[in-house]
Design a protein around this motif. Structure first.
Motif, short mmCIF file in Angstrom:
data_model
loop_
_atom_site.label_atom_id
_atom_site.label_comp_id
_atom_site.label_asym_id
_atom_site.label_seq_id
_atom_site.Cartn_x
_atom_site.Cartn_y
_atom_site.Cartn_z
N LEU A 69 2.79 1.90 -14.24
CA LEU A 69 4.03 1.82 -13.47
C LEU A 69 4.68 3.20 -13.31
CD1 LEU A 69 5.68 -1.31 -15.16
CD2 LEU A 69 4.43 -1.23 -13.00
N ARG A 70 5.52 3.31 -12.28
CA ARG A 70 6.36 4.49 -12.02
C ARG A 70 5.58 5.80 -11.88
NH1 ARG A 70 8.33 1.11 -14.77
NH2 ARG A 70 10.23 0.45 -15.69
N THR A 71 4.34 5.70 -11.48
CA THR A 71 3.50 6.88 -11.23
C THR A 71 3.08 6.82 -9.77
OG1 THR A 71 2.65 6.77 -13.48
CG2 THR A 71 1.35 8.02 -11.91
N VAL A 72 3.01 7.99 -9.12
CA VAL A 72 2.52 8.01 -7.74
C VAL A 72 1.00 8.08 -7.80
CG1 VAL A 72 2.50 9.24 -5.55
CG2 VAL A 72 4.61 9.10 -6.87
N HIS A 73 0.34 7.03 -7.32
CA HIS A 73 -1.11 6.94 -7.32
C HIS A 73 -1.65 7.29 -5.95
CE1 HIS A 73 -1.04 5.07 -11.24
NE2 HIS A 73 -0.08 4.28 -10.80
N GLY A 74 -2.76 7.98 -5.92
CA GLY A 74 -3.40 8.28 -4.65
C GLY A 74 -3.71 9.75 -4.54
N PRO A 75 -4.27 10.11 -3.40
CA PRO A 75 -4.51 9.27 -2.24
C PRO A 75 -5.55 8.17 -2.50
CG PRO A 75 -4.91 11.60 -1.71
CD PRO A 75 -4.65 11.50 -3.16
N VAL A 76 -5.22 6.99 -2.00
CA VAL A 76 -6.10 5.83 -2.08
C VAL A 76 -6.55 5.52 -0.66
CG1 VAL A 76 -6.28 3.41 -2.73
CG2 VAL A 76 -4.80 4.93 -4.05
N LYS A 77 -7.87 5.53 -0.43
CA LYS A 77 -8.41 5.30 0.91
C LYS A 77 -8.58 3.81 1.18
CE LYS A 77 -12.20 6.87 3.93
NZ LYS A 77 -11.84 5.97 4.98
N SER A 78 -8.09 3.40 2.34
CA SER A 78 -8.32 2.02 2.82
C SER A 78 -8.76 2.11 4.28
CB SER A 78 -7.03 1.18 2.71
OG SER A 78 -6.15 1.46 3.79
N THR A 79 -8.98 0.97 4.89
CA THR A 79 -9.36 0.95 6.31
C THR A 79 -8.21 1.44 7.19
OG1 THR A 79 -8.69 -1.36 6.42
CG2 THR A 79 -11.03 -0.93 6.07
N PHE A 80 -6.99 1.48 6.66
CA PHE A 80 -5.83 1.90 7.44
C PHE A 80 -5.58 3.41 7.37
CE2 PHE A 80 -5.08 -2.48 6.15
CZ PHE A 80 -4.93 -3.07 7.39
N GLY A 81 -6.09 4.06 6.32
CA GLY A 81 -5.85 5.48 6.13
C GLY A 81 -5.77 5.78 4.64
N TYR A 82 -4.87 6.71 4.30
CA TYR A 82 -4.71 7.14 2.91
C TYR A 82 -3.30 6.81 2.44
CZ TYR A 82 -9.10 9.50 3.56
OH TYR A 82 -10.43 9.76 3.80
N HIS A 83 -3.24 6.20 1.27
CA HIS A 83 -1.97 5.72 0.73
C HIS A 83 -1.57 6.48 -0.53
CE1 HIS A 83 -2.55 1.77 2.90
NE2 HIS A 83 -3.80 2.17 2.77
N LEU A 84 -0.27 6.64 -0.68
CA LEU A 84 0.32 7.01 -1.96
C LEU A 84 1.11 5.76 -2.37
CD1 LEU A 84 1.68 10.59 -1.18
CD2 LEU A 84 -0.42 9.96 -2.39
#
Length: 91
Positions: A69-84
């Motif tokens: 919790l309370r941590t910024v994770h990413g970049p995480v790649k999905s079919t939509f793009g890259y998420h934080l």
């Protein structure tokens, strides 16, 4: 189980990394989400609201329900793009 999370969605890993650095330097998540996120949640500062398992794409689901919790994770790649992704509550 449910969780409270927010995210920023961008097109490239480079954009996501640059935003993650800005967050680390103290810039506000909601301000950056409103300005840069491609997701409709940008209007709410990236707030995804209450999320339940299976509501999001699998890779984001795993971050929301398995990462700290309370941590910024990413970049995480999905079919939509890259998420934080940042998770506030899980229960």
């Amino acid at each position: 189980m449910k969780a409270q999370a927010r995210h920023i969605l961008v097109k490239t890993a480079e954009q996501a990394e640059a935003l993650k650095q800005r967050l680390a330097n103290g810039e506000a998540f909601d301000v950056l989400a409103r300005k840069h996120s491609l997701c409709p949640s940008a209007k709410r500062g990236g707030d995804l609201g209450e999320v339940r398992p299976g509501q999001m794409v699998a890779v984001i689901d795993r971050v929301i329900f398995k990462k700290p919790l309370r941590t910024v994770h990413g970049p995480v790649k999905s079919t939509f793009g890259y998420h934080l992704v940042q998770v506030f509550f899980r229960g």
